[in-house]
Design a protein around this motif. Structure first.
Motif, PDB file in Angstrom:
ATOM      1  N   GLY A 308      12.887  73.596  25.336  1.00 26.60           N
ATOM      2  CA  GLY A 308      11.345  73.740  25.502  1.00 26.60           C
ATOM      3  C   GLY A 308      10.455  74.673  25.927  1.00 26.60           C
ATOM      4  O   GLY A 308       9.656  75.368  25.913  1.00 26.60           O
ATOM      5  N   ARG A 309      10.970  74.514  27.674  1.00 29.12           N
ATOM      6  CA  ARG A 309       9.894  75.833  28.469  1.00 29.12           C
ATOM      7  C   ARG A 309      11.276  77.168  27.952  1.00 29.12           C
ATOM      8  O   ARG A 309      10.591  78.386  27.839  1.00 29.12           O
ATOM      9  N   MET A 310      12.419  77.318  27.784  1.00 34.73           N
ATOM     10  CA  MET A 310      12.932  78.178  26.743  1.00 34.73           C
ATOM     11  C   MET A 310      12.593  78.724  26.362  1.00 34.73           C
ATOM     12  O   MET A 310      12.016  80.305  25.978  1.00 34.73           O
ATOM     13  N   LEU A 311      11.951  78.755  25.213  1.00 32.97           N
ATOM     14  CA  LEU A 311      11.054  78.364  23.566  1.00 32.97           C
ATOM     15  C   LEU A 311       9.827  78.850  23.986  1.00 32.97           C
ATOM     16  O   LEU A 311       9.475  80.004  23.431  1.00 32.97           O
ATOM     17  N   CYS A 312       9.442  78.384  25.031  1.00 29.61           N
ATOM     18  CA  CYS A 312       7.391  78.913  25.207  1.00 29.61           C
ATOM     19  C   CYS A 312       8.220  80.306  26.191  1.00 29.61           C
ATOM     20  O   CYS A 312       7.054  80.339  25.506  1.00 29.61           O
ATOM     21  N   LEU A 313       9.153  80.321  26.881  1.00 30.32           N
ATOM     22  CA  LEU A 313       8.632  81.810  27.632  1.00 30.32           C
ATOM     23  C   LEU A 313       9.353  82.540  26.426  1.00 30.32           C
ATOM     24  O   LEU A 313       8.846  83.605  26.813  1.00 30.32           O
ATOM     25  N   ALA A 314      10.052  82.099  25.613  1.00 23.06           N
ATOM     26  CA  ALA A 314      10.754  83.525  24.559  1.00 23.06           C
ATOM     27  C   ALA A 314       9.560  84.171  23.364  1.00 23.06           C
ATOM     28  O   ALA A 314       9.663  85.145  22.986  1.00 23.06           O
ATOM     29  N   VAL A 315       8.974  82.529  23.336  1.00 19.78           N
ATOM     30  CA  VAL A 315       7.134  82.759  22.611  1.00 19.78           C
ATOM     31  C   VAL A 315       5.870  84.155  22.831  1.00 19.78           C
ATOM     32  O   VAL A 315       5.956  85.472  22.900  1.00 19.78           O
ATOM     33  N   ILE A 316       6.319  83.999  24.229  1.00 19.45           N
ATOM     34  CA  ILE A 316       5.413  84.276  25.274  1.00 19.45           C
ATOM     35  C   ILE A 316       6.199  85.893  25.274  1.00 19.45           C
ATOM     36  O   ILE A 316       4.976  86.674  25.341  1.00 19.45           O
TER      37      ILE A 316
END
Length: 555
Positions: A308-316
């Protein structure tokens, strides 16, 4: 005090001042600034101090009672923009210093450079419509400068209450006249803050009288605030303006304004609210008999970056790259929604599409900001050990117990309640724009700083979450500050090019100035304030100032 604390405080102050001076220097005269550069309702340019006073009096008669802030604005518009740029940056820095003094409840602000830095970051993120209330000249003199006058006026009251609690209160009779004068300035400021200041100082004077001997300067200050408030609200110009803005608006409109104004304030205060939630959990965990913040219930360090955090960071990262490269992601999303959502619903009329496109202009910066805040908050929760088990333990302790156990929590709760009262006063106004919450946000910033410097909270954050908070602050502030400076500089160039067209039309004796629209729409979370030249307020002031009849922006 460590000598290094003094120099770190000086460094923080220098960084804050330079940032604010840079934004002020890049910000041109805009909208109402042109109206206030002329003697009110005459079209004659202010060219002397007597012109400043004449404009001030005419404003009092025909528009509003904010004589103190309008005097400051008119004076600096007459003396020159360069002087104002310096003064306004200094006033913003002074406000932060005063808020630290209120958080500490003593004058020694230089002893906590960390709190000043935290306050500077939270002020940058949390003041609503920052460019409008802290950089734009007509806006900052009303909201920023009023807050400075009120915060300075209230310092002696705050310090006296603390001294009473410690049994060290002194009468300080020499404060009688200065406090009355400061009370007039604080009361003759902006309407909701003026009411709050008077009610607060009158209430504190009554409370101190009940507890013991009342120093004469306390009621003198309250009477000064009352005098300023009366001069503010009794201005003939207020009734003229209310007839124009408030006619036909019933009580339900005023109540609805409360939801809109407070709701927008909450959106800007999201980082502050999350910090207060974290602090509250630390307090409750500290009191829990079977748990301590960050005990055995903390997540294993290997789980720092789940999917979840990895996906959020990638989107940012994707959104940041897009934002600084023409906003290609927002443009693609806009076109997709227009073609596959608006069009099938029959909502693809040109005007509707234009409004939707304007909304999508700010999509990326808001998405980056919100995703970054929640991403770092998830890391903060992990660092502090806020697992399901530890939070279940915290819930065994009531909020009332935490307020009873920690004076800083009680002080913060009082300030938050005072901020909500300050907003409630706006129910008397026909409108409640988000900028009117400026002084309420300042009170809440004092509240969060008072809690963050409490040894219980400070110790947990420094021990377990210092790196997370530093990284979050650096990432979010770097993005917003760089964006604000770049967009303000670009906006200055766009403004100068179109202003040259207006000046040339006036020199040629032409009645109408023709120009292309300003394509730049990003506002860096409203840290930049501008509208195009065909906006009613902007156009009317510019036309009067340069002596032309109309401005036509070719759409």
């Amino acid at each position: 005090m460590k000598r290094s604390d003094f120099w770190r405080t000086a460094l923080v102050m220098a960084v804050i001042f330079l940032l604010m001076y840079g934004l002020n220097h890049l910000m041109p005269l805009h909208r109402d600034d042109y109206d206030y550069s002329m003697i009110w309702l005459t079209g004659e340019h202010v060219g002397s101090f007597s012109g400043v006073m004449e404009s001030l009096w005419r404003h009092y008669l025909f528009h509003g009672g904010r004589m103190v802030t309008v005097f400051c604005l008119d004076l600096f518009l007459w003396t020159g923009k360069g002087i104002f740029d310096f003064a306004n940056a200094l006033m913003f820095l002074l406000l932060l210093v005063l808020l630290v003094i209120h958080a500490r409840r003593d004058w020694h602000f230089w002893r906590e450079p960390g709190i000043l830095a935290v306050l500077g970051i939270l002020a940058w993120l949390s003041f609503p419509h920052f460019g409008e209330v802290a950089v734009w000249k007509s806006g900052s003199t009303v909201y920023l400068w009023s807050a400075v006058f009120a915060a300075l006026f209230l310092v002696p009251y705050n310090l006296h209450l603390k001294a009473m609690g410690e049994g060290q209160a002194r009468p300080r009779n020499w404060l009688l006249l200065p406090m009355f004068a400061l009370g007039v300035l604080a009361g003759w400021s902006v309407e909701n803050l003026a009411v709050t200041v008077f009610v607060l100082t009158a209430g504190l004077s009554w409370w101190v009288k009940r507890k013991g001997k009342l120093p004469l300067w306390m009621p003198a200050g309250a009477f000064g605030a009352l005098a300023g408030l009366v001069l503010l609200v009794a201005a003939p110009g207020n009734f003229v303006r209310y007839d124009a803005q408030g006619s036909g608006k019933g009580i339900f409109v005023h109540i609805g304004n409360q939801f809109a104004g407070n709701g927008e304030m909450v959106l800007y205060l999201l980082p502050v609210i999350l910090l207060l939630i974290a602090a509250g959990r630390i307090y409750r965990l500290h009191l829990a008999a079977d748990a301590r913040a960050g005990g055995e219930t903390a997540e294993p360090s290997g789980q720092a970056f789940g999917w979840g955090r990895m996906l959020c960071l990638a989107v940012i990262v994707l959104l940041v790259v897009s934002y600084f490269n023409g906003s290609f992601f927002a443009a693609a999303l806009r076109d997709f929604l227009v073609a596959h959502v608006l069009a099938p619903l029959g909502l693809d009329k040109p005007r509707t599409v234009e409004h939707f496109a304007n909304v999508m202009v700010g999509f990326e910066e808001m998405a980056i900001y919100w995703l970054a805040i929640f991403f770092f908050y998830s890391l903060l929760k992990r660092a502090l050990g806020f697992s399901h088990e530890s939070l279940a333990s915290a819930r065994t302790v009531s909020w009332r117990s935490a307020l009873h156990a920690f004076p800083a929590a009680r002080y913060a709760a009082f300030l938050i309640a005072l901020a909500l009262f300050n907003n409630f006063v706006m129910i008397a106004a026909p409108t409640f724009p988000a900028r009117a919450t400026f002084s309420s946000v300042a009170m809440i910033l004092v509240a969060v700083c008072a809690v963050l410097r409490d040894p219980v909270v400070q110790g947990e954050l420094e021990k377990k979450a210092q790196k997370t908070l530093f990284l979050a602050s650096a990432a979010i502030c770097a993005f917003t500050m760089i964006a604000a400076l770049l967009i303000t500089a670009a906006m200055q160039e766009e403004n100068a090019a179109r202003l040259a067209i207006v000046k040339q039309a006036a020199e040629n004796g032409e009645e109408i100035a023709y120009m292309k629209p300003i394509l730049l729409k990003n506002r860096a979370l409203r840290h930049v304030f501008f509208v195009d030249f065909d906006n009613g307020v902007t156009k009317d002031g510019l036309c009067k100032y340069y002596g032309i009849k109309d401005i036509c922006v070719e759409r």
